[in-house]
Design an enzyme around this catalytic site. Structure first.
Site, PDB file in Angstrom:
ATOM      1  N   TYR A 112      -6.972   0.218  -6.769  1.00  0.00           N
ATOM      2  CA  TYR A 112      -6.516  -1.119  -6.336  1.00  0.00           C
ATOM      3  C   TYR A 112      -5.755  -1.081  -5.010  1.00  0.00           C
ATOM      4  O   TYR A 112      -5.480  -0.015  -4.478  1.00  0.00           O
ATOM      5  CB  TYR A 112      -5.738  -1.844  -7.425  1.00  0.00           C
ATOM      6  CG  TYR A 112      -4.480  -1.260  -8.016  1.00  0.00           C
ATOM      7  CD1 TYR A 112      -3.745  -0.249  -7.436  1.00  0.00           C
ATOM      8  CD2 TYR A 112      -4.005  -1.795  -9.220  1.00  0.00           C
ATOM      9  CE1 TYR A 112      -2.581   0.214  -8.010  1.00  0.00           C
ATOM     10  CE2 TYR A 112      -2.838  -1.335  -9.812  1.00  0.00           C
ATOM     11  CZ  TYR A 112      -2.131  -0.328  -9.208  1.00  0.00           C
ATOM     12  OH  TYR A 112      -0.974   0.126  -9.785  1.00  0.00           O
ATOM     13  N   GLU A 113      -5.471  -2.300  -4.482  1.00  0.00           N
ATOM     14  CA  GLU A 113      -4.892  -2.468  -3.143  1.00  0.00           C
ATOM     15  C   GLU A 113      -5.783  -1.831  -2.073  1.00  0.00           C
ATOM     16  O   GLU A 113      -5.286  -1.294  -1.068  1.00  0.00           O
ATOM     17  CB  GLU A 113      -3.467  -1.883  -3.066  1.00  0.00           C
ATOM     18  CG  GLU A 113      -2.438  -2.671  -3.843  1.00  0.00           C
ATOM     19  CD  GLU A 113      -2.105  -4.022  -3.235  1.00  0.00           C
ATOM     20  OE1 GLU A 113      -2.419  -4.245  -2.053  1.00  0.00           O
ATOM     21  OE2 GLU A 113      -1.549  -4.863  -3.950  1.00  0.00           O
ATOM     22  N   GLY A 114      -7.082  -1.882  -2.274  1.00  0.00           N
ATOM     23  CA  GLY A 114      -8.028  -1.264  -1.339  1.00  0.00           C
ATOM     24  C   GLY A 114      -8.330   0.147  -1.794  1.00  0.00           C
ATOM     25  O   GLY A 114      -7.449   1.005  -1.795  1.00  0.00           O
TER      26      GLY A 114
ATOM     27  N   ARG B 215       0.826  -1.205   0.000  1.00  0.00           N
ATOM     28  CA  ARG B 215       0.000   0.000   0.000  1.00  0.00           C
ATOM     29  C   ARG B 215       0.861   1.257   0.000  1.00  0.00           C
ATOM     30  O   ARG B 215       0.515   2.254  -0.638  1.00  0.00           O
ATOM     31  CB  ARG B 215      -0.982  -0.033   1.182  1.00  0.00           C
ATOM     32  CG  ARG B 215      -2.124  -0.994   0.912  1.00  0.00           C
ATOM     33  CD  ARG B 215      -3.093  -1.152   2.056  1.00  0.00           C
ATOM     34  NE  ARG B 215      -4.249  -1.935   1.608  1.00  0.00           N
ATOM     35  CZ  ARG B 215      -5.146  -2.475   2.407  1.00  0.00           C
ATOM     36  NH1 ARG B 215      -5.054  -2.311   3.716  1.00  0.00           N
ATOM     37  NH2 ARG B 215      -6.158  -3.166   1.910  1.00  0.00           N
TER      38      ARG B 215
END
Length: 590
Positions: free
Chosen positions: A439-441, A295
Site C-alpha cells: 500500500y501507499e504505492g 510513505r
C-alpha cells in the site's frame, strides 16, 4: 512483550545527527522543542505503546474487525486504548499548535510512529491516517475548514481517512470515476465507490473525516482533473456540534492476510455532502503533501515490525538450548548451548539488528529533511531539502519495507518450528508487514518513481545532493574511521557509475528504467545505509570501553560492511544485464 528502543533513538537523534543544532537553526522549532522535551515525549510514548497498545496486538489479530449492516466494530480493547492514546496528545504529536497539535518536528513524530507500529501495526494505522488527513488539510484547506475540523482531529475525538483507490483505479488515479457536483451553497455532492480505505468506518471516534479524490463535471482528463474533498461521516453544525449522518456508508470490509485489527473498507458515497480542499483540479498536489510523510511512515512500519521481531528473536535465542557450539560447550551446566552461539543464528540476528538500526537512522535522516523543507527560512536550504525528500522518499518506503519482510522472516526462522506456530507471535509479524510493500504505492512503483522521476527526471540533480554529501563526509572523516569510510567510498563510486549508466541507457530504450528500477533502488538503499552506519560508527568510536551499547554499535557496523553491503555487487550486475532478457518470451510463452 515490546520495549521501546529509547536508548538507540536518543543515540541517533543526539549523538549521530545532533538534532538540537538543526532545531536551533529553525526559528519555528527553536521555541517548541529541545533535547529534554524530546526525551520526555519519547519516554512517555514508550510507556503508552508498550503498556497500553502492545498487549492488544495478538488479541486484535485473533478477533479482527467485524462488519454488520454498515457498522464496523474494532477488536476488544481498541476503543479504550485509542481513547488513552488520544488523550495523551499522540494523534496530534506533529500537528499545528494553532489548532491544538503538539507541534513536534517530524523527526520526533517518526520515533513515536515506530513505537506505536511496533507495538501494534493494526492499531497504529488509525492515528496515522488521521495525522495524514490533518497534514493535507492544514496545508491546503481554507481557514474555515481548518478551524472547524482540525482541533477535534488532532485531539483524536474525530478520525480521518484518505479515499483514493477505486475498484478499477489503483496506481493510475487519473482514471477515477467518483464525481463531485457543485451545489448552490458552495458545497459539492460526492458520488462513487472507494476501496481499500483504512479506517473508513470504525467505533473508535464519534466522527470520521474522509478526504476523497473526485472529478468535477468539467475536469480535464487524467491526473490533472482530480480534486480533493472533505466529506464528514456525520455533518458538523455551525456551532461545532454533530448533526445528521451524511450519505456515506461502509459496504463491507476486506478479509486480509494481516493487519486484521485495522478496518479496510469499501466506502460508498451516495450523493454525500463534501467541501473542496484547495482549488479545483489541484487534488493530487494536496494529496502529495501528505504522501511524502505517509510513505516515510509506511517505511517506518517495516522498520517497526522488524524491531518487534528482533526483540522476540534475540530473547528466544538466548534461552533456547540446542546442540553445542562449534568450538565446544559454552553452557557446561546445561544439556546443550543456547542457540545464539551458532553462526547461522548470529547471521540472522545481526542481519536483523543491522537492518533495524540502519533503518532507524535513515528514517530519522529523511524526517530531518522533511523538517528542514517545512521550517527553514533559507530558500536555498529549503529547496535542497525538498529535492532530497523527493529523492529519498521512495527509497525510505520501499527499502525499509523490503528489509522489514526479510527481517521478520529471519525472526520467524530463529524460532524454528515455534516461529510457524501462532502463539509465539512471529508469524503474525510476517503477515502484518507484508502489506507495507503494497500500500501507499507498491514498492515496484516506488522504484519507478525513484529512477524515472527523481533520478532521470531531474537529470541526476537530486541524486547529486545526496552523493555529494556522502563524498564530503568521506573526505573529511578522520583516519581512524578508515575501515568504514573506504567501503563507503567504493559503494558511492559504484552508485555514481550505475546512475550514469541508467541515465545513459534510458535515453535510447524506454524499457531500461522499469527493468533497472527495483535492483537500482536496493543498491541505493544499501549505499544509503552504509552512510548511516559510517555516521553511527563515528559517533560510537572511542566510547566502546565506557559502555556496551557503543561496543555493540561498532560490532554491528562492522558486520554491515562485511556481510550486507556486498549485496550491491550482484544487484549492480543485474541492473547492467539490461532489459532484453525480460522480453525474450511473448505473452503466450508465460
Amino acid at each position: 512483550d515490546y520495549k521501546a528502543p529509547l536508548r538507540d533513538m536518543r543515540f541517533v537523534l543526539n549523538e549521530v545527527f545532533d538534532v538540537a543544532k538543526l532545531w536551533s537553526e529553525l526559528p519555528a522549532l527553536a521555541e517548541v522543542v529541545d533535547v529534554d522535551t524530546a526525551a520526555a515525549i519519547l519516554e512517555e510514548a514508550g510507556k503508552v505503546t508498550a503498556g497500553v497498545v502492545a498487549p492488544l496486538n495478538r488479541s486484535g489479530d485473533e478477533e479482527g474487525c467485524q462488519w454488520q449492516d454498515g457498522v464496523v466494530t474494532t477488536p476488544a480493547g481498541f476503543p479504550a486504548a485509542y481513547q488513552t492514546y488520544a488523550e495523551g496528545g499522540w494523534v496530534g504529536v506533529g500537528g499545528d499548535p494553532v489548532y491544538g497539535g503538539m507541534g513536534m518536528p517530524k523527526v520526533i513524530s517518526a520515533q513515536v510512529e515506530e513505537m506505536v507500529n511496533a507495538a501494534n501495526l493494526s492499531f497504529g494505522l488509525y492515528p496515522m491516517l488521521t495525522a495524514g488527513a490533518c497534514l493535507s488539510l492544514n496545508a491546503h484547506a481554507s481557514d474555515e475548514l481548518k478551524a472547524k475540523y482540525l482541533p477535534n482531529m488532532y485531539a483524536g475525538v474525530w478520525a480521518g481517512s484518505m479515499c483514493l483507490t477505486e475498484p478499477h483505479a489503483g496506481t493510475d488515479l487519473g482514471i477515477i470515476r467518483t464525481k463531485a457536483e457543485p451545489q448552490a451553497d458552495g458545497s459539492y455532492t460526492i458520488t462513487g465507490t472507494k476501496i481499500f480505505i483504512t479506517g473508513g468506518e470504525h467505533d473508535l471516534t464519534e466522527n470520521i473525516i474522509h478526504l476523497v479524490l473526485a472529478k468535477l463535471p468539467d475536469a480535464p482528463a487524467g491526473p490533472k482533473g482530480i480534486s480533493l474533498f472533505l466529506v464528514p461521516k456525520v455533518m458538523v453544525n455551525e456551532d461545532g456540534s454533530l448533526g445528521a449522518r451524511n450519505a456515506v456508508s461502509c459496504g463491507s470490509i476486506e478479509h486480509k492476510m494481516g493487519i486484521k485489527g485495522s478496518a479496510t473498507c469499501v466506502m460508498n458515497f451516495d450523493g454525500a455532502t463534501g467541501y473542496i480542499v484547495d482549488a479545483p483540479n489541484k487534488g493530487l498536489a494536496a494529496m502529495f503533501t501528505m504522501m511524502n510523510y505517509e510513505r516515510l511512515g509506511v517505511g517506518i512500519q517495516g522498520l517497526a515490525s522488524g524491531e518487534r521481531s528482533y526483540q522476540s528473536a534475540v530473547e528466544y535465542a538466548r534461552e533456547r538450548i540446542q546442540s553445542r557450539a562449534p568450538t565446544g560447550p559454552v553452557a557446561k551446566d546445561k544439556a546443550a548451548d543456547p542457540i545464539i552461539v551458532h553462526p547461522d543464528v548470529r547471521r540472522m540476528l545481526l542481519t536483523m539488528k543491522a537492518a533495524n538500526e540502519g533503518g532507524r537512522a535513515f528514517s530519522s535522516y529523511v524526517a530531518m529533511q522533511l523538517d528542514t523543507a517545512k521550517f527553514s527560512e533559507d530558500p536555498v536550504v529549503r529547496k535542497r531539502a525538498e529535492e532530497l525528500v523527493a529523492l529519498l522518499t521512495p527509497v525510505a518506503k520501499a527499502f525499509l519495507t523490503d528489509l522489514g519482510l526479510e527481517t521478520t522472516v529471519h525472526g520467524q526462522q530463529v524460532f524454528g518450528g515455534h516461529g510457524f506456530i501462532r502463539e509465539w507471535g512471529q508469524e503474525q509479524l510476517v503477515r502484518d508487514v507484508r502489506i507495507t510493500q503494497i500500500y501507499e504505492g507498491t514498492n515496484g512503483i516506488q522504484a519507478l518513481d525513484l529512477v524515472g522521476r527523481k533520478v532521470v527526471g531531474s537529470g541526476g540533480a537530486f541524486y547529486k545532493h545526496f552523493a555529494d554529501e556522502i563524498k564530503a563526509f568521506a573526505e573529511s572523516a578522520p583516519a581512524e574511521l578508515a575501515e568504514f569510510v573506504q567501503p563507503l567510498k567504493a559503494a558511492i563510486a559504484n552508485l555514481d557509475e550505475l546512475t550514469a549508466w541508467v541515465l545513459d541507457r534510458a535515453q535510447s530504450n524506454p524499457n531500461e528504467i522499469g527493468a533497472a528500477s527495483v535492483e537500482y533502488l536496493h543498491v541505493f538503499g544499501y549505499t544509503a545505509y552504509a552512510y548511516m552506519w559510517a555516521l553511527m560508527a563515528r559517533a560510537a568510536l572511542g566510547k566502546e570501553g565506557q559502555d556496551e551499547f557503543y561496543a555493540s554499535k561498532l560490532g554491528t557496523a562492522r558486520f554491515y560492511f562485511a556481510r550486507l553491503l556486498p549485496r550491491i555487487h550482484s544487484l549492480t550486475a543485474s541492473v547492467k544485464a539490461g532489459s532484453e532478457s525480460l522480453y525474450l518470451l511473448d505473452t503466450a510463452q508465460f
